[in-house]
Design a protein around this motif. Structure first.
Motif, PDB file in Angstrom:
ATOM      1  N   GLY A  43     -27.414  52.198 -21.998  1.00 54.46           N
ATOM      2  CA  GLY A  43     -26.899  53.082 -20.951  1.00 54.46           C
ATOM      3  C   GLY A  43     -25.421  52.849 -20.693  1.00 54.46           C
ATOM      4  O   GLY A  43     -24.655  53.800 -20.516  1.00 54.46           O
ATOM      5  N   GLN A  44     -24.999  51.595 -20.696  1.00 57.81           N
ATOM      6  CA  GLN A  44     -23.575  51.294 -20.487  1.00 57.81           C
ATOM      7  C   GLN A  44     -22.741  51.818 -21.644  1.00 57.81           C
ATOM      8  O   GLN A  44     -21.657  52.353 -21.449  1.00 57.81           O
ATOM      9  CB  GLN A  44     -23.374  49.784 -20.312  1.00 57.81           C
ATOM     10  CG  GLN A  44     -21.952  49.399 -19.997  1.00 57.81           C
ATOM     11  CD  GLN A  44     -21.464  50.002 -18.698  1.00 57.81           C
ATOM     12  OE1 GLN A  44     -22.179  50.033 -17.706  1.00 57.81           O
ATOM     13  NE2 GLN A  44     -20.240  50.492 -18.701  1.00 57.81           N
ATOM     14  N   SER A  65     -27.575  59.406 -17.554  1.00 52.03           N
ATOM     15  CA  SER A  65     -28.970  59.599 -17.134  1.00 52.03           C
ATOM     16  C   SER A  65     -29.657  60.667 -17.968  1.00 52.03           C
ATOM     17  O   SER A  65     -30.797  60.485 -18.402  1.00 52.03           O
ATOM     18  CB  SER A  65     -29.025  59.997 -15.657  1.00 52.03           C
ATOM     19  OG  SER A  65     -28.541  58.963 -14.850  1.00 52.03           O
ATOM     20  N   VAL A  66     -28.969  61.773 -18.203  1.00 56.33           N
ATOM     21  CA  VAL A  66     -29.552  62.863 -18.991  1.00 56.33           C
ATOM     22  C   VAL A  66     -29.842  62.394 -20.417  1.00 56.33           C
ATOM     23  O   VAL A  66     -30.916  62.662 -20.969  1.00 56.33           O
ATOM     24  CB  VAL A  66     -28.624  64.095 -18.983  1.00 56.33           C
ATOM     25  CG1 VAL A  66     -29.056  65.127 -20.005  1.00 56.33           C
ATOM     26  CG2 VAL A  66     -28.581  64.711 -17.598  1.00 56.33           C
ATOM     27  N   VAL A  67     -28.914  61.664 -21.019  1.00 57.37           N
ATOM     28  CA  VAL A  67     -29.103  61.183 -22.391  1.00 57.37           C
ATOM     29  C   VAL A  67     -30.268  60.188 -22.449  1.00 57.37           C
ATOM     30  O   VAL A  67     -31.116  60.265 -23.349  1.00 57.37           O
ATOM     31  CB  VAL A  67     -27.802  60.557 -22.947  1.00 57.37           C
ATOM     32  CG1 VAL A  67     -28.052  59.852 -24.272  1.00 57.37           C
ATOM     33  CG2 VAL A  67     -26.733  61.628 -23.122  1.00 57.37           C
ATOM     34  N   LEU A  68     -30.337  59.262 -21.490  1.00 57.21           N
ATOM     35  CA  LEU A  68     -31.426  58.279 -21.486  1.00 57.21           C
ATOM     36  C   LEU A  68     -32.785  58.936 -21.245  1.00 57.21           C
ATOM     37  O   LEU A  68     -33.781  58.558 -21.869  1.00 57.21           O
ATOM     38  CB  LEU A  68     -31.168  57.189 -20.447  1.00 57.21           C
ATOM     39  CG  LEU A  68     -30.080  56.186 -20.814  1.00 57.21           C
ATOM     40  CD1 LEU A  68     -29.792  55.256 -19.644  1.00 57.21           C
ATOM     41  CD2 LEU A  68     -30.477  55.387 -22.048  1.00 57.21           C
ATOM     42  N   PRO A  95     -36.368  50.872 -16.313  1.00 57.87           N
ATOM     43  CA  PRO A  95     -35.220  51.756 -16.503  1.00 57.87           C
ATOM     44  C   PRO A  95     -35.627  53.236 -16.451  1.00 57.87           C
ATOM     45  O   PRO A  95     -36.805  53.573 -16.477  1.00 57.87           O
ATOM     46  CB  PRO A  95     -34.700  51.390 -17.900  1.00 57.87           C
ATOM     47  CG  PRO A  95     -35.262  50.059 -18.194  1.00 57.87           C
ATOM     48  CD  PRO A  95     -36.575  50.002 -17.463  1.00 57.87           C
ATOM     49  N   ILE A  96     -34.645  54.104 -16.415  1.00 59.03           N
ATOM     50  CA  ILE A  96     -34.880  55.545 -16.282  1.00 59.03           C
ATOM     51  C   ILE A  96     -35.669  56.104 -17.467  1.00 59.03           C
ATOM     52  O   ILE A  96     -36.364  57.110 -17.333  1.00 59.03           O
ATOM     53  CB  ILE A  96     -33.542  56.290 -16.085  1.00 59.03           C
ATOM     54  CG1 ILE A  96     -33.789  57.684 -15.522  1.00 59.03           C
ATOM     55  CG2 ILE A  96     -32.744  56.342 -17.380  1.00 59.03           C
ATOM     56  CD1 ILE A  96     -32.541  58.344 -14.988  1.00 59.03           C
ATOM     57  N   THR A  97     -35.626  55.429 -18.597  1.00 57.26           N
ATOM     58  CA  THR A  97     -36.417  55.877 -19.744  1.00 57.26           C
ATOM     59  C   THR A  97     -37.908  55.759 -19.453  1.00 57.26           C
ATOM     60  O   THR A  97     -38.707  56.543 -19.973  1.00 57.26           O
ATOM     61  CB  THR A  97     -36.068  55.053 -20.995  1.00 57.26           C
ATOM     62  OG1 THR A  97     -36.170  53.661 -20.673  1.00 57.26           O
ATOM     63  CG2 THR A  97     -34.673  55.360 -21.485  1.00 57.26           C
TER      64      THR A  97
END
Length: 153
Positions: A43-44, A65-68, A95-97
């Motif tokens: 993410g970073q 966020s959208v990519v993850l 995590p958001i995933t």
């Protein structure tokens, strides 16, 4: 309880004890830590890669966020995220995933039932309550913050 019921309960308890896999908390914590760390590091990197795209400090995290979420949903769809989850446990859920996985997995499980009754109806089966309570609690906290700010300041 009769003697027969007591023996059955003991036999059942012994069977459960024998068949329950041994937990290895140190190993599980280390796996969760490093896999969650890799996801956060990814993410970073995505945020840093947003710099050449000339995204602002406000839009770069949204892009990340959208990519993850896209990666989490895609990996769920092809069956990879489930294997990551079995290996890493909470390290892949936090995590958001993990959110993307919780939305996609039930929908994929019921896709044979059709687009509306299968995929559409099951899409928010797990994530729905999380969204409802998360949004509801954020509204309550916002109202309390507003009221305190208005009356005390």
């Amino acid at each position: 309880m009769s003697d027969k019921e007591i023996r059955r309960a003991k036999q059942y308890g012994d069977l459960v004890e024998r068949l329950t896999p041994n937990s290895k908390p140190l190993r599980n914590c280390l796996r969760a830590f490093w896999v969650g760390g890799v996801i956060c590091t990814l993410g970073q990197w995505i945020t840093m890669l947003a710099e050449p795209l000339q995204l602002t400090e406000m839009t770069a995290p949204m892009f990340t966020s959208v990519v993850l979420i896209f990666l989490g949903a895609t990996l769920t769809g092809i069956g990879v995220y489930d294997r990551i989850g079995k290996y890493a446990g909470a390290g892949s859920v936090v995590p958001i995933t993990g959110f993307a996985n919780s939305v996609c997995a039930p929908a994929l499980e019921f896709r044979r039932e059709g687009w509306v009754l299968g995929l559409g109806a099951r899409l928010f089966q797990i994530a729905g309550p999380v969204l409802v309570y998360g949004i509801s609690s954020s509204i309550v906290v916002g109202l309390v913050y507003w009221a305190v700010k208005e009356w005390l300041l």
